[in-house]
Design a protein around this motif. Sequence first.
Motif, short mmCIF file in Angstrom:
data_model
loop_
_atom_site.label_atom_id
_atom_site.label_comp_id
_atom_site.label_asym_id
_atom_site.label_seq_id
_atom_site.Cartn_x
_atom_site.Cartn_y
_atom_site.Cartn_z
N GLN A 104 76.28 90.93 49.57
CA GLN A 104 76.39 89.76 48.72
C GLN A 104 76.17 90.12 47.25
O GLN A 104 75.47 91.06 46.91
N ASP A 105 76.79 89.32 46.39
CA ASP A 105 76.76 89.53 44.94
C ASP A 105 75.46 88.96 44.38
O ASP A 105 75.15 87.79 44.57
N SER A 106 74.70 89.79 43.66
CA SER A 106 73.41 89.34 43.14
C SER A 106 73.55 88.25 42.09
O SER A 106 72.64 87.41 41.94
N LEU A 107 74.63 88.24 41.34
CA LEU A 107 74.83 87.19 40.33
C LEU A 107 75.22 85.86 40.96
O LEU A 107 74.89 84.80 40.43
N ILE A 108 75.96 85.92 42.06
CA ILE A 108 76.45 84.71 42.70
C ILE A 108 75.53 84.26 43.83
O ILE A 108 75.31 83.07 44.01
N GLY A 109 74.99 85.21 44.58
CA GLY A 109 73.93 84.92 45.55
C GLY A 109 74.25 83.85 46.56
O GLY A 109 73.48 82.89 46.73
N LEU A 110 75.35 84.01 47.29
CA LEU A 110 75.76 82.97 48.23
C LEU A 110 74.74 82.71 49.34
O LEU A 110 74.68 81.62 49.89
N LEU A 127 69.37 99.04 37.56
CA LEU A 127 69.79 100.41 37.28
C LEU A 127 69.31 101.35 38.38
O LEU A 127 70.06 102.23 38.84
N VAL A 128 68.07 101.17 38.83
CA VAL A 128 67.55 101.96 39.95
C VAL A 128 68.34 101.66 41.21
O VAL A 128 68.67 102.56 41.99
N LEU A 129 68.67 100.39 41.41
CA LEU A 129 69.41 99.97 42.59
C LEU A 129 70.77 100.67 42.69
O LEU A 129 71.18 101.09 43.77
N SER A 130 71.46 100.82 41.57
CA SER A 130 72.75 101.50 41.60
C SER A 130 72.63 102.91 42.15
O SER A 130 73.46 103.35 42.95
N ARG A 131 71.59 103.60 41.75
CA ARG A 131 71.40 104.97 42.23
C ARG A 131 71.12 104.98 43.74
O ARG A 131 71.63 105.83 44.48
N LYS A 132 70.32 104.03 44.20
CA LYS A 132 69.97 103.97 45.61
C LYS A 132 71.17 103.57 46.47
O LYS A 132 71.34 104.06 47.60
N ILE A 133 72.01 102.67 45.95
CA ILE A 133 73.22 102.29 46.69
C ILE A 133 74.14 103.50 46.84
O ILE A 133 74.74 103.71 47.90
N ARG A 162 79.93 95.53 41.00
CA ARG A 162 79.36 94.22 40.71
C ARG A 162 77.93 94.33 40.19
O ARG A 162 77.49 93.54 39.35
N ASN A 163 77.20 95.33 40.67
CA ASN A 163 75.85 95.56 40.13
C ASN A 163 75.93 95.99 38.67
O ASN A 163 75.12 95.57 37.83
N GLU A 164 76.96 96.81 38.35
CA GLU A 164 77.15 97.22 36.96
C GLU A 164 77.50 96.02 36.08
O GLU A 164 77.00 95.89 34.94
N THR A 165 78.34 95.13 36.58
CA THR A 165 78.68 93.93 35.82
C THR A 165 77.48 93.01 35.68
O THR A 165 77.31 92.35 34.64
N THR A 166 76.63 92.95 36.70
CA THR A 166 75.40 92.17 36.60
C THR A 166 74.55 92.67 35.45
O THR A 166 74.04 91.88 34.64
N ILE A 167 74.40 93.99 35.36
CA ILE A 167 73.63 94.58 34.25
C ILE A 167 74.27 94.22 32.92
O ILE A 167 73.58 93.85 31.95
N TYR A 168 75.57 94.30 32.85
CA TYR A 168 76.32 93.96 31.63
C TYR A 168 76.09 92.52 31.20
O TYR A 168 75.80 92.22 30.05
N ARG A 169 76.18 91.59 32.17
CA ARG A 169 76.02 90.17 31.86
C ARG A 169 74.58 89.85 31.46
O ARG A 169 74.35 89.09 30.51
#
Length: 626
Positions: free
Chosen positions: A450-456, A531-537, A570-577
């Motif tokens: 699931q998308d962290s920004l949208i969080g369905l 940022l840490v999450l991206s590395r772990k994913i 999408r995690n990168e876009t979350t950081i951007y937003r």
Amino acid sequence: MKLYFSGDTQEVIEGLELLSGKLAIQLTREGYPIKVTQRMGNLKVTNSNGQGEIFYQEKSHFFRGVGLFLEAIESQEEFAIEEVLQFDTGGAMLDSSRNAVLAVKGIKELLRDMSVMGLNLLMMYTEDTYEVDEYPYFGYMRGRYTKNEIRELDQYALKLGIEMVPCIQTLGHLREALKWEYANELRDTEDILLIDEPKTYEFLRNLIKSATEPYVSNRIHIGMDEAHDLGLGRYLELNEYKNRFELMNSHLQQVVKITESFGLQAMLWSDMYFKLGSKTNEYTDINAEFPEEIIAGIPNVQMVYWDYYHTEEATYAGMMKKHSELGENQIFAGGIWTWNGLAPNYGKTWATTKAGLTAAKKSGVKEVFATMWGDNGAETPVLTALPGLQLYAEHMYHKDVEEADVARRFNFCTGSNIDDFLILQNLDETTGVSPYNIMTSQTSKILLWQDSLIGLFDENINGLDLNQHYADLVPRLEQAKKNNPSLNLLFDFYENLARVLSIKAELGIQLKAAYDAADRFKMQELVDVALVLSRKIDVLRKSHRELWFSINKPFGWEILDIRYGGVLLRNETTIYRLTQWINHEIVLIEELEEKRLPFKGPYGNPEGSLGNSMYHRIVTSSAFSS
């Protein structure tokens, strides 16, 4: 251990050689003597006065007997073990049609495990993943098995006392096969064949010939399940509306005419007959009505009753009795819950298997197998089905089965600890999920994709402290990895999944709370977390990839690469937003302005589940592909 087998060994010696490495035995005349006797009757294994004996009926019983002997002699000088066979046939159906196509090496490993367990059937479910010379696009770029690969596996299985049976589709479930131009005139709907069309039966003749050619068995599973729109697509444009019972029988008769021309005995899933005969269009409707002329028109086939949903023995018993109206010699197919999610659901597997197989024993059903589906991308590795296979094996040889016996036998047959496998069910069976996950919550899947920004699904999990739940799983999975070195890749994948979810599970909830409070300092902390999450994913993706390529053909992994790529980007876009908002470059984050609603998709949101859905519905409310 050095062993010397004498007596009726001619048909089992090649299988013993295949298993010698797995069982850590050396076949030599200087070895411990074991006399082998093949005869009708129960499996019997004894040791007395420095002499072992194995009495067996079928080849598969013998290999189980060898395992029982080796297990017992580790702790007992003398013993006598007798097992009463409950089913003539017991085994598994391997799904090779949902992106994961288990490689030849992987299937051989599975066959060796099954042989020591005493199972004697492996059904190969291949919708379009087998070679058909006349149709080069059939299974194109899908990892289809060649005839030589199947032939090699079939011969290997026979040495181990295991019958391999081709399982194909001859009506529905053919979306991937029918998507190409060659199939334009064969298609009724997107995934159902156009019946009563001569070209369809020419197509099926070629499929059946190619599918069965490499196998020694004269049996074939012809599918025909869940063809809900039978006769309602292009067929209706070309013909008048016909009674769908009659359509089903007409098609089955023509397909069986083909199988019989090749000397084959066909079996098929029974659900279409029940749904057509049910006033409520339900499969497990014991009040379904089958017109006499329809029953009379059913050719010589075995009906396969599939059911892995119910936990009450009475439901299975009622359905087995009802099946007798469609013909004797039915087969029961239960399930090891490896589908739709990222982790196995052992709770539901155990509950449904106990009810189903107990009913099968009492109803006199002689053939059973466990389906191991891979729906929605085969995200759950097939290796996680091993405990379920052991459960089926113990039911095959015992009237009553105790969990401790399953655990003990699993340890011997696989060299692994079943308790370590059972940890995996906690990836989905979290706070808020019913005991044993009977409602099949796909918690880890929805939280990973699931998308962290949208969080369905954020409203579904609010207040459950799931980050901590997954953090607590990490050390347990680390230890499981150490306990099972031969399955290092499997447990490493799940350890990395728990590490990701210990951060990501509630990230969307945390983002929404910080945004609603206009707390830019907290939001900056969450940017650092992301940022840490991206590395772990990415570590998770690579561990999953290594596991996949160790057991499967490469085809199909591209789907999971795309899914991991999606969550990373999408995690990168979350950081951007978030960074834009923190720096006052934007006034609003529209995605976080939206009020969170509980996810209520087509499968509903029953009490005891945090949600379950297909990937394309988990990641977005927008049109994924239409």
